[in-house]
Design a protein around this motif. Structure first.
Motif, mmCIF file in Angstrom:
data_model
loop_
_atom_site.group_PDB
_atom_site.id
_atom_site.type_symbol
_atom_site.label_atom_id
_atom_site.label_comp_id
_atom_site.label_asym_id
_atom_site.label_seq_id
_atom_site.Cartn_x
_atom_site.Cartn_y
_atom_site.Cartn_z
ATOM 1 N N ASP A 289 0.539 -0.762 0.001
ATOM 2 C CA ASP A 289 0.381 0.199 -0.150
ATOM 3 C C ASP A 289 1.014 0.852 0.056
ATOM 4 N N ASN A 290 1.762 1.443 0.694
ATOM 5 C CA ASN A 290 3.018 2.288 1.096
ATOM 6 C C ASN A 290 3.486 2.223 -0.652
ATOM 7 N N TYR A 291 4.019 1.670 -0.955
ATOM 8 C CA TYR A 291 4.970 1.507 -2.276
ATOM 9 C C TYR A 291 3.869 2.285 -3.600
ATOM 10 N N ALA A 292 2.792 1.617 -3.362
ATOM 11 C CA ALA A 292 1.968 2.874 -4.207
ATOM 12 C C ALA A 292 1.719 3.469 -4.429
ATOM 13 N N LYS A 293 1.511 4.462 -3.373
ATOM 14 C CA LYS A 293 1.476 5.864 -2.748
ATOM 15 C C LYS A 293 2.688 6.531 -2.890
ATOM 16 N N ALA A 294 4.219 5.641 -2.577
ATOM 17 C CA ALA A 294 5.441 5.991 -3.468
ATOM 18 C C ALA A 294 5.503 6.344 -4.884
ATOM 19 N N ASP A 296 3.371 6.412 -7.063
ATOM 20 C CA ASP A 296 2.279 7.890 -7.823
ATOM 21 C C ASP A 296 2.627 8.744 -7.160
ATOM 22 N N GLU A 297 3.612 9.077 -6.300
ATOM 23 C CA GLU A 297 4.405 10.187 -6.582
ATOM 24 C C GLU A 297 4.894 11.203 -6.886
ATOM 25 N N ILE A 298 5.987 9.770 -7.310
ATOM 26 C CA ILE A 298 6.925 10.184 -8.949
ATOM 27 C C ILE A 298 6.308 9.722 -10.323
ATOM 28 N N GLY A 299 5.344 9.670 -10.349
ATOM 29 C CA GLY A 299 4.739 9.461 -11.291
ATOM 30 C C GLY A 299 4.996 7.908 -12.106
ATOM 31 N N SER A 300 5.494 6.839 -11.516
ATOM 32 C CA SER A 300 5.331 5.699 -12.235
ATOM 33 C C SER A 300 4.758 4.535 -11.764
ATOM 34 N N PHE A 301 4.145 4.118 -13.637
ATOM 35 C CA PHE A 301 3.364 2.999 -12.560
ATOM 36 C C PHE A 301 3.617 1.955 -12.626
ATOM 37 N N TYR A 302 2.895 0.643 -11.807
ATOM 38 C CA TYR A 302 3.500 -0.523 -11.258
ATOM 39 C C TYR A 302 2.318 -1.123 -11.450
ATOM 40 N N THR A 303 2.629 -2.181 -10.778
ATOM 41 C CA THR A 303 1.045 -3.971 -10.538
ATOM 42 C C THR A 303 1.617 -4.492 -9.000
ATOM 43 N N SER A 304 0.957 -5.116 -8.662
ATOM 44 C CA SER A 304 0.824 -6.009 -8.022
ATOM 45 C C SER A 304 0.059 -7.041 -7.492
ATOM 46 N N GLY A 305 0.083 -8.110 -7.286
ATOM 47 C CA GLY A 305 -1.176 -9.108 -7.206
ATOM 48 C C GLY A 305 -1.686 -10.039 -8.420
#
Length: 857
Positions: A289-294, A296-305
């Motif tokens: 959850d905190n990775y997602a926030k971090a 989002d702050e720098i504008g990088s896209f991500y995936t999990s699960g």
């Protein structure tokens, strides 16, 4: 519109070509509104280039971290081991200055959390949380290693109350390069192919490293599959550090395909090892959850699960989950150079580094914020492990083989490296279908803090929830070692001395009187190394193809090695010197025989035949699977001590093949081999030589009619599946790494040294030879009718596999072709099937083959 896009893309490439966005200033990477100490050197101050401008080599990392430790009281830098190429394995311990001054005291307090007898006395709120950051265990996934420079600088140089509070309650362990040899190989490749004008073309040489690439270590092993087996020195040293520290969180930083984004744990929810608790996954999700926030702050896209999983504990992203902590995976889209085109636009090396850095710092901050949760989780993990162990009806495992003391000792040593206690068996024991002899077997009580890891190591992993796996589906280590083992209802009264390195086998000479000959048995794992010692010194050695019994009642089986003296080996002092080395260094008993007269089969019988010294070439490079080749290299070089040549596929046509009597084809496609090479191999075989092929290499042999067999094809269609589920149908049809049972013909030379006619084998391919006429000379190892022992395989595959050969032996003029349809050397730890490969090297030319018409060839 198309013209506008083209011009914009062209201008961006020109901008990249000027390198103005490569090798970014630290402001690109680091958090804003933070001041930094001027006494702590920046990476560019020490290395002479900005992070991301070049790929930092392992030498660069060591140089910077040493300087950092000298400049900052927050940093302690240690060497914890060495690689095969003698590079240091290092760790930077970062915390507050006060913590660093008493770091050993803190470590000793922290590891008490894993001891239920001591943890209840600890004030958890007073303890720092421990975070381990592991970078680039795959050496060509270099954004992780390069980001370690930034993470260390930030933690050492940042100023202010926030960082002071964090460091006061957090110990950060940074392993800058978990695979130094691979990283050095890769950085050399990328930097040496770097142009002044950066080229994002995926076809560029910069992005396509030469075979074997930098992913693996010196022997081309994938170190990220070695956390459990511990076959490599990098793994052994790292696991010792992990046992010494017992971190609460472990981050394993990787890269994935260029067109991806950034993945962080958790993985697929249906593919979690059943020994991993829901609380573990809850903590993983809090970090996520905190990775997602971090990001989002720098504008990088991500995936999990998705895609990845927490199933096999031999990978970094799962290992700590069965060792009292929480393991997580980072997977950053890989640049493989400095800038590359991707589906998401131009991907730059600095961008990839920044993502890894962002994830690392988010981990540290979350660990600090939730430190009491992570510390209490670790404490509860080990306390509940003891509670669960005491509920077990089977209270211990017993393992061992009196005929193979080296393997027995190695397994006890393996357990010890993982913090698992074992004890010598005090008295003879019959358990289940097995008989164990005192002092030749070990007892492993389950009532210990590593209970869950014990269950995983000895467990059978049938009927998983899912049919798709990121890695293997079975890893029972006693099966891999081919060691008898049984669960028992109690360890009381049968446990003797605790495991000690001093219990390593010590060979001796058995027998007195005048020496006519020496013999030793073939059942011990290191017998091939002992034989190699003799052959390399040009001692004439023979092998028994028939059991024999001496006049004084000593019994010896097929495969027994005979070293005759008298008129055959006249330099007795030389022979006895080597025999002494075999006793001391190989731990093998050698029998002194005073006469060649036996109750049956005298020593001069034709049932004893001379063993030719193996002159081996192993093919490498184009079309060869480097992992398969590396496993063979490692086995021959480090365990059996058999000299050999690594011969490139391209060099095969030019090579003088008369130098070799054995050529080994590791797993591979060999599609680039020319037709004239086939004719050359046929001529070479006609001299009575032996060709050994593994897995897909057998397909190439068949295609070129060096052997003539039929392989089964999987033609099952994805009928009745939805569009979405049809995408994963193919994956569910794979054999992900599974253990099957074979039945052996123990009279056959390929099976010399086995005591049981049932042998577990590891299979991670779909190769099935269509059932052939059961000619024992050609097919001395067949899958049993219901062969699945451990792991997952499609039901139709298991049914088709039953009764088919696991290997085939074929005549070719005067030579022999031995085709292994599985790997016999899987990841270096499948010791049980190593023997068939050893037998093919030493005894392949002894095999009498049938043509199928009753005539022997």
């Amino acid at each position: 519109m198309k013209l506008k896009v083209t011009i914009t893309y062209f201008l961006l490439v020109i901008l990249l070509a000027s390198n103005s966005v490569l090798g970014q200033d630290l402001s690109y990477y680091l958090p804003k509104d933070v001041t930094y100490s001027s006494t702590v050197p920046k990476p560019e101050d020490v290395l002479g280039f900005h992070v991301g401008e070049f790929h930092a080599s392992h030498d660069n990392l060591v140089t910077y971290f040493r300087q950092l430790a000298q400049s900052s009281p927050r940093v302690k830098y240690e060497v914890y081991g060495k690689t095969h190429e003698n590079r240091p394995l290092t760790i930077a311990i970062i915390s507050s200055e006060a913590n660093i001054k008493r770091i050993e005291e803190i470590r000793q307090q922290h590891i008490q959390l894993s001891d239920p007898s001591a943890s209840s006395k600890l004030k958890v709120a007073d303890l720092p949380v421990v975070v381990w950051l592991s970078h680039s265990i795959h050496g060509n996934e270099a954004s992780g290693a390069n980001s370690s420079l930034l993470t260390a600088y930030y933690l050492a140089a940042a100023q202010g109350k926030d960082i002071d509070d964090l460091l006061d309650k957090t110990i950060i362990l940074i392993d800058p390069a978990t695979n130094p040899d691979g990283l050095q190989r890769f950085s050399n490749w990328v930097n040496s192919n770097k142009s002044q004008l950066s080229n994002p073309d995926p076809a560029s040489r910069e992005h396509n490293e030469a075979w074997p690439g930098g992913r693996s270590n010196h022997y081309w092993f994938d170190l990220n599959r070695d956390w459990l087996p511990i076959e490599q020195p990098e793994s052994e040293a790292r696991i010792k550090q992990l046992q010494d520290w017992k971190p609460n969180i472990l981050i394993d930083e990787h890269e994935q395909g260029t067109n991806a984004t950034f993945h962080f744990s958790p993985g697929e929810p249906n593919r979690v090892n059943p020994l991993i608790s829901p609380k573990n996954q809850e903590l993983t999700q809090k970090l996520a959850d905190n990775y997602a926030k971090a990001f989002d702050e720098i504008g990088s896209f991500y995936t999990s699960g998705e895609r990845y999983d927490d199933y096999y504990p031999g990978r970094g992203p799962t290992f700590l989950d069965l060792n009292g902590g929480v393991s997580l995976l980072f997977e950053q889209a890989s640049v493989r150079g400095f800038v590359q085109e991707s589906d998401n636009g131009l991907l730059t090396f600095p961008f990839a580094i920044r993502n890894q850095f962002t994830g690392s710092i988010s981990t540290v901050k979350t660990a600090f914020k939730l430190r009491n949760e992570f510390l209490n989780y670790q404490k509860d993990y080990y306390t509940s492990a003891i509670d669960d162990a005491r509920k077990e009806t089977q209270k211990a495992y017993v393992f061992g083989a009196d005929y193979d003391l080296n393997t027995t000792f190695k397994f006890a040593q393996f357990l010890n490296k993982h913090g698992i206690r074992s004890y010598l068996l005090k008295s003879n024991l019959n358990a289940g279908k097995q008989s164990f002899k005192a002092s030749s077997a070990y007892v492993v009580p389950v009532d210990q803090s590593q209970y869950r890891l014990i269950k995983s190591i000895f467990g059978i992993h049938l009927n998983p929830k899912d049919s798709i796996f990121y890695d293997i589906s079975a890893w029972n280590i006693p099966q891999a070692y081919n060691l008898p083992f049984e669960a028992v209802g109690s360890s009381a009264g049968i446990s003797g001395d605790a495991f000690s390195p001093n219990q390593a086998p010590a060979g001796k000479i058995i027998g007195t009187g005048v020496t006519n000959s020496y013999v030793f048995k073939w059942e011990d794992y290191l017998a091939p190394r002992a034989l190699s010692r003799l052959l390399q010194e040009n001692i004439i050695v023979k092998v028994a193809s028939k059991p024999f019994e001496t006049l004084d009642g000593q019994k010896f089986d097929r495969g027994t090695i005979l070293i005759p003296l008298g008129s055959i080996n006249t330099d007795v002092a030389k022979v006895e010197k080597i025999i002494s080395e075999i006793n001391i260094n190989d731990g093998i008993d050698v029998y002194r025989l005073s006469t060649g007269d036996n109750k049956a089969t005298d020593l001069g019988s034709s049932y004893f035949s001379v063993i030719e010294k193996p002159r081996v070439a192993v093919l490498t490079e184009d079309g060869v699977n480097s992992i398969s080749a590396g496993q063979i290299w490692h086995l021959l070089d480090t365990k059996y001590k058999i000299p050999f040549t690594l011969l490139s596929v391209r060099g095969l046509n030019r090579a003088d093949l008369s130098k070799y009597n054995i050529i080994v084809l590791p797993n591979g496609n060999y599609q680039d081999l020319e037709e004239r090479v086939v004719a050359k191999l046929q001529d070479w075989l006609s001299s009575g030589n032996t060709l050994i092929a593994f897995e897909s290499a057998a397909n190439w042999l068949n295609k070129n009619q060096l052997i003539k067999v039929e392989f089964e094809k999987d033609d099952v269609k994805a009928k009745g599946f939805s569009y979405e589920n049809s995408l994963i149908f193919g994956a569910s049809r794979e054999v992900p790494g599974t253990v099957f049972e074979t039945r052996l013909d123990l009279t056959h030379p390929i099976n010399y040294g086995y005591k049981s006619d049932l042998l577990p084998v590891f299979k991670d391919n779909d190769i099935i030879q269509v059932k052939a006429e059961n000619l024992s000379a050609n097919y001395p190892a067949l899958y049993t009718k219901s062969p699945l022992l451990d792991g997952y395989a499609p039901a139709n595959f298991v049914k088709s596999l039953g009764g088919t050969p696991s290997l085939g032996i074929f005549s070719s003029r005067r030579g022999r072709i031995i085709a292994f349809y599985n790997t016999s050397n899987f990841r270096g730890y499948w010791l049980g099937t190593n023997r068939q490969f050893a037998n093919s090297l030493f005894f392949g030319d002894k095999i009498r083959l049938s043509s199928g018409s009753g005539r022997e060839q």
